[in-house]
Design an enzyme around this catalytic site. Structure first.
Site, PDB file in Angstrom:
ATOM      1  CG  ASP A   1       6.697  -4.431 -35.760  1.00 32.43           C
ATOM      2  OD1 ASP A   1       7.822  -4.878 -35.479  1.00 32.43           O
ATOM      3  OD2 ASP A   1       5.636  -5.043 -35.498  1.00 32.43           O
TER       4      ASP A   1
ATOM      5  N   GLY B   1      14.016 -12.626 -27.746  1.00 29.73           N
ATOM      6  CA  GLY B   1      12.669 -12.581 -28.309  1.00 29.73           C
ATOM      7  C   GLY B   1      12.630 -12.485 -29.822  1.00 29.73           C
TER       8      GLY B   1
ATOM      9  CB  CYS C   1      13.026 -13.230 -48.079  1.00 31.16           C
ATOM     10  SG  CYS C   1      14.708 -13.312 -47.421  1.00 31.16           S
TER      11      CYS C   1
ATOM     12  CG  HIS D   1      14.169  -7.497 -37.605  1.00 28.81           C
ATOM     13  ND1 HIS D   1      14.339  -8.867 -37.666  1.00 28.81           N
ATOM     14  CD2 HIS D   1      13.476  -7.255 -36.481  1.00 28.81           C
ATOM     15  CE1 HIS D   1      13.754  -9.425 -36.610  1.00 28.81           C
ATOM     16  NE2 HIS D   1      13.232  -8.468 -35.866  1.00 28.81           N
TER      17      HIS D   1
ATOM     18  CG  ASN E   1      14.235  -8.104 -30.128  1.00 28.90           C
ATOM     19  OD1 ASN E   1      14.723  -7.504 -29.174  1.00 28.90           O
ATOM     20  ND2 ASN E   1      13.017  -7.853 -30.575  1.00 28.90           N
TER      21      ASN E   1
HETATM   22  P1  DGP Z   1      11.582  -9.793 -33.489  1.00 24.91           P
HETATM   23  O1  DGP Z   1      10.994 -10.197 -32.181  1.00 24.91           O
HETATM   24  O2  DGP Z   1      12.731  -8.808 -33.288  1.00 24.91           O
HETATM   25  O3  DGP Z   1      11.955 -10.955 -34.387  1.00 24.91           O
HETATM   26  O4  DGP Z   1      10.433  -8.949 -34.172  1.00 24.91           O
HETATM   27  C1  DGP Z   1       9.839  -9.253 -35.384  1.00 24.91           C
HETATM   28  C2  DGP Z   1       8.858  -8.157 -35.677  1.00 24.91           C
HETATM   29  O5  DGP Z   1       8.345  -8.372 -36.980  1.00 24.91           O
HETATM   30  C3  DGP Z   1       7.641  -8.108 -34.751  1.00 24.91           C
HETATM   31  O6  DGP Z   1       7.657  -6.882 -34.018  1.00 24.91           O
HETATM   32  C4  DGP Z   1       6.428  -8.162 -35.658  1.00 24.91           C
HETATM   33  C5  DGP Z   1       7.007  -7.940 -37.041  1.00 24.91           C
HETATM   34  N1  DGP Z   1       6.382  -8.719 -38.084  1.00 24.91           N
HETATM   35  C6  DGP Z   1       6.209 -10.059 -38.097  1.00 24.91           C
HETATM   36  N2  DGP Z   1       5.602 -10.433 -39.227  1.00 24.91           N
HETATM   37  C7  DGP Z   1       5.408  -9.315 -39.960  1.00 24.91           C
HETATM   38  C8  DGP Z   1       4.824  -9.056 -41.235  1.00 24.91           C
HETATM   39  O7  DGP Z   1       4.382  -9.944 -41.952  1.00 24.91           O
HETATM   40  N3  DGP Z   1       4.790  -7.756 -41.636  1.00 24.91           N
HETATM   41  C9  DGP Z   1       5.300  -6.748 -40.873  1.00 24.91           C
HETATM   42  N4  DGP Z   1       5.201  -5.498 -41.376  1.00 24.91           N
HETATM   43  N5  DGP Z   1       5.855  -6.941 -39.679  1.00 24.91           N
HETATM   44  C10 DGP Z   1       5.905  -8.225 -39.233  1.00 24.91           C
END
Ligand code: DGP
Length: 114
Positions: A32, A95, A9, A102, A89
């Site tokens: 990511d 995980g 958000c 997302h 996920n």
């Molecule tokens: P999940 O395990 O599906 O909840 O993956 C969350 C993903 O979000 C993980 O691959 C890393 C990414 N992520 C976490 N924090 C941030 C952030 O602050 N910025 C970006 N661009 N990605 C993030």
């Protein structure tokens, strides 16, 4: 996690920076931060929903756009021909660490099932 504390958000409202790949009214796609493939982009609804159990809160058009944007991002980043994975996920065993729904769009290398 409340919407106020949700990092995705914060990316949507500009409080946190992200490398944006695609931005439209209801859907955002960004790199990511911890890319695990040559292409690793996250596609999110701008409206906060934590997981698939809450997806009913999204308008159907937005749910559809998530997948259309995933496809458009794959095309833009050149992985359509060789293929790519779209992964959600959902919950602890999968995980999920960010509780804002997302889609991971991953490509550029072979991606098997975990
Ligand atoms: P999940 O395990 O599906 O909840 O993956 C969350 C993903 O979000 C993980 O691959 C890393 C990414 N992520 C976490 N924090 C941030 C952030 O602050 N910025 C970006 N661009 N990605 C993030």
């Amino acid at each position: 996690m409340t919407e106020r504390d949700c990092i995705f958000c914060k990316i949507v409202n500009g409080e946190l920076d992200a490398e944006v790949v695609h931005d439209e009214e209801d859907v955002l796609a960004f790199q990511d931060i911890n890319g695990r493939a040559p292409v690793h982009v996250l596609v999110i609804p701008k409206q906060h929903v934590a997981n698939l159990e809450e997806i009913g809160a999204l308008p159907d058009t937005v749910t559809k756009r998530l997948f259309e944007v995933a496809s458009a991002v794959a095309k833009k980043l050149g992985v359509t021909e060789n293929g790519y994975a779209v992964r959600i996920n959902n919950g602890a065993d999968a995980g999920q660490v960010v509780f804002h729904l997302h889609l991971h769009v991953m490509g550029g290398r072979e991606l098997g099932m975990p």
